[in-house]
Design a protein around this motif. Sequence first.
Motif, short mmCIF file in Angstrom:
data_model
loop_
_atom_site.label_atom_id
_atom_site.label_comp_id
_atom_site.label_asym_id
_atom_site.label_seq_id
_atom_site.Cartn_x
_atom_site.Cartn_y
_atom_site.Cartn_z
N LEU A 189 7.20 44.49 -13.83
CA LEU A 189 6.02 43.72 -14.24
C LEU A 189 6.33 42.91 -15.49
CD1 LEU A 189 3.03 43.26 -13.54
CD2 LEU A 189 2.48 45.08 -15.18
N PHE A 190 7.02 43.52 -16.43
CA PHE A 190 7.39 42.80 -17.66
C PHE A 190 8.27 41.60 -17.36
CE2 PHE A 190 10.65 42.26 -20.98
CZ PHE A 190 9.85 41.84 -22.02
N LEU A 191 9.27 41.80 -16.49
CA LEU A 191 10.18 40.69 -16.16
C LEU A 191 9.45 39.59 -15.39
CD1 LEU A 191 13.39 42.68 -15.12
CD2 LEU A 191 13.03 41.35 -17.21
N GLY A 192 8.51 39.97 -14.53
CA GLY A 192 7.74 38.96 -13.82
C GLY A 192 6.97 38.07 -14.77
N PHE A 193 6.29 38.69 -15.76
CA PHE A 193 5.57 37.91 -16.76
C PHE A 193 6.54 37.15 -17.67
CE2 PHE A 193 1.84 40.56 -15.74
CZ PHE A 193 0.85 39.59 -15.78
N LEU A 194 7.67 37.78 -17.98
CA LEU A 194 8.64 37.15 -18.87
C LEU A 194 9.18 35.85 -18.29
CD1 LEU A 194 10.27 37.54 -21.52
CD2 LEU A 194 12.06 38.61 -20.14
N VAL A 195 9.38 35.82 -16.98
CA VAL A 195 9.86 34.60 -16.32
C VAL A 195 8.72 33.61 -16.12
CG1 VAL A 195 10.88 33.66 -14.22
CG2 VAL A 195 11.75 35.80 -15.17
N ALA A 196 7.57 34.10 -15.66
CA ALA A 196 6.49 33.19 -15.27
C ALA A 196 5.76 32.57 -16.46
CB ALA A 196 5.48 33.94 -14.39
N LEU A 197 5.49 33.34 -17.49
CA LEU A 197 4.64 32.83 -18.57
C LEU A 197 5.26 31.68 -19.36
CD1 LEU A 197 2.81 36.00 -19.95
CD2 LEU A 197 2.06 34.31 -18.27
N PRO A 198 6.58 31.68 -19.60
CA PRO A 198 7.14 30.47 -20.24
C PRO A 198 7.31 29.30 -19.26
CG PRO A 198 8.51 32.41 -20.64
CD PRO A 198 7.57 32.75 -19.54
N LEU A 199 7.72 29.59 -18.02
CA LEU A 199 8.08 28.52 -17.10
C LEU A 199 6.87 27.79 -16.53
CD1 LEU A 199 11.11 29.95 -15.06
CD2 LEU A 199 11.09 28.62 -17.17
N LEU A 200 5.82 28.53 -16.14
CA LEU A 200 4.66 27.87 -15.53
C LEU A 200 3.94 26.92 -16.49
CD1 LEU A 200 2.96 30.49 -13.18
CD2 LEU A 200 4.13 28.37 -12.56
N PRO A 201 3.64 27.33 -17.74
CA PRO A 201 3.02 26.36 -18.66
C PRO A 201 3.91 25.17 -18.95
CG PRO A 201 2.74 28.60 -19.45
CD PRO A 201 3.71 28.67 -18.31
N PHE A 202 5.21 25.40 -19.06
CA PHE A 202 6.13 24.29 -19.30
C PHE A 202 6.14 23.33 -18.12
CE2 PHE A 202 10.33 22.32 -19.00
CZ PHE A 202 10.45 21.75 -20.26
N ALA A 203 6.07 23.87 -16.91
CA ALA A 203 6.15 23.04 -15.71
C ALA A 203 4.83 22.34 -15.39
CB ALA A 203 6.57 23.89 -14.51
N ALA A 204 3.71 23.05 -15.54
CA ALA A 204 2.43 22.51 -15.07
C ALA A 204 1.38 22.37 -16.15
CB ALA A 204 1.90 23.42 -13.96
N GLY A 205 1.69 22.80 -17.35
CA GLY A 205 0.69 22.76 -18.41
C GLY A 205 -0.01 24.09 -18.56
N PRO A 206 -0.49 24.41 -19.78
CA PRO A 206 -1.07 25.73 -20.02
C PRO A 206 -2.35 26.01 -19.25
CG PRO A 206 -1.36 24.29 -21.93
CD PRO A 206 -0.43 23.59 -21.00
N VAL A 207 -3.21 25.01 -19.05
CA VAL A 207 -4.48 25.24 -18.36
C VAL A 207 -4.24 25.57 -16.89
CG1 VAL A 207 -6.67 24.23 -17.66
CG2 VAL A 207 -5.78 23.78 -19.95
N ALA A 252 -1.72 27.45 -4.72
CA ALA A 252 -3.02 26.81 -4.58
C ALA A 252 -3.66 26.56 -5.94
CB ALA A 252 -3.93 27.66 -3.71
N GLY A 253 -3.54 27.53 -6.84
CA GLY A 253 -4.10 27.35 -8.17
C GLY A 253 -3.49 26.17 -8.91
N LEU A 254 -2.18 26.04 -8.84
CA LEU A 254 -1.52 24.90 -9.49
C LEU A 254 -1.94 23.60 -8.85
CD1 LEU A 254 2.14 26.22 -10.00
CD2 LEU A 254 0.34 26.00 -11.72
N ALA A 255 -1.93 23.55 -7.51
CA ALA A 255 -2.27 22.31 -6.81
C ALA A 255 -3.70 21.86 -7.09
CB ALA A 255 -2.06 22.50 -5.29
N LEU A 256 -4.63 22.81 -7.19
CA LEU A 256 -6.02 22.46 -7.43
C LEU A 256 -6.28 22.00 -8.86
CD1 LEU A 256 -7.77 25.36 -5.48
CD2 LEU A 256 -7.82 22.94 -4.89
N CYS A 257 -5.43 22.44 -9.79
CA CYS A 257 -5.68 22.15 -11.21
C CYS A 257 -4.90 20.94 -11.72
CB CYS A 257 -5.32 23.37 -12.06
SG CYS A 257 -6.38 24.78 -11.74
N LEU A 258 -3.96 20.44 -10.96
CA LEU A 258 -3.14 19.31 -11.43
C LEU A 258 -3.67 17.96 -10.93
CD1 LEU A 258 0.41 20.86 -11.04
CD2 LEU A 258 -0.84 20.46 -13.16
#
Length: 258
Positions: A189-207, A252-258
Amino acid sequence: MRAFIDDIARSIAFLSRLPVPARHFHGDDHGLSRTVRAFPIAGAVIALPAALLAAVLAVIVAPPFVAASLIVALQLMITGALHEDGLADTADGLGAGRDRERALAIMKDSRTGVFGVVALVMTLLIRVAALATLVVILPPEALLLALIAIAAFSRAAMVWHWHMLPPARVDGLAVSMGRPAPASARLALFLGFLVALPLLPFAAGPVAALIAVAAAILAFFVFTSRTRKRLNGATGDTIGATQQLVEVALLAGLALCL
């Protein structure tokens, strides 16, 4: 570190059809209690070919629907549709089984029923449609990072679902491979968040990243709660279904918010 690298290799072999050197399996007892800690990293590695393809298709401005279809097709080839099979069996069991025993019997049947077909069609449609949107909106490097983050996070969700629920059967994958050790589940769980939390905001924005992760967490808990209520435990099928539902929610969440 050597043991963790072996766990990554074993996880890749379990979760995909990618070739893995035999030296990583010396002394392997074929259990996954400890190995699951590496599922998020293995997921990122497994996603890399499709993520690279997505970046290339974005660079050459390929038609969005064609690009998205090719990306999903490559993902299916690499994983051997392992998680999709679990999703279809789970949908059949939860949809058609009126009680726990009947649901488990349906899930064990190799044939796919109408609920499984509908689940596969709908999730594939959402994945392709969401990817078609992301291919157009995100820069190539951002698209690559987003797909890697989604793969890592969704594999961590698999482990946590497995950890939270007891085995629904006395036999089957969830029993034969061993339940995740608590420390291994926490590390996954820690590694999943460790990879996702920096990469997703960088790629798609924090919101967009925050909304997508929130949607994925909601999908995870709703499905895990439903599985606990109907089956009183997890199976190999529900573990695979968890990965699919979390991935779909993130896309779906990313696609709907971008």
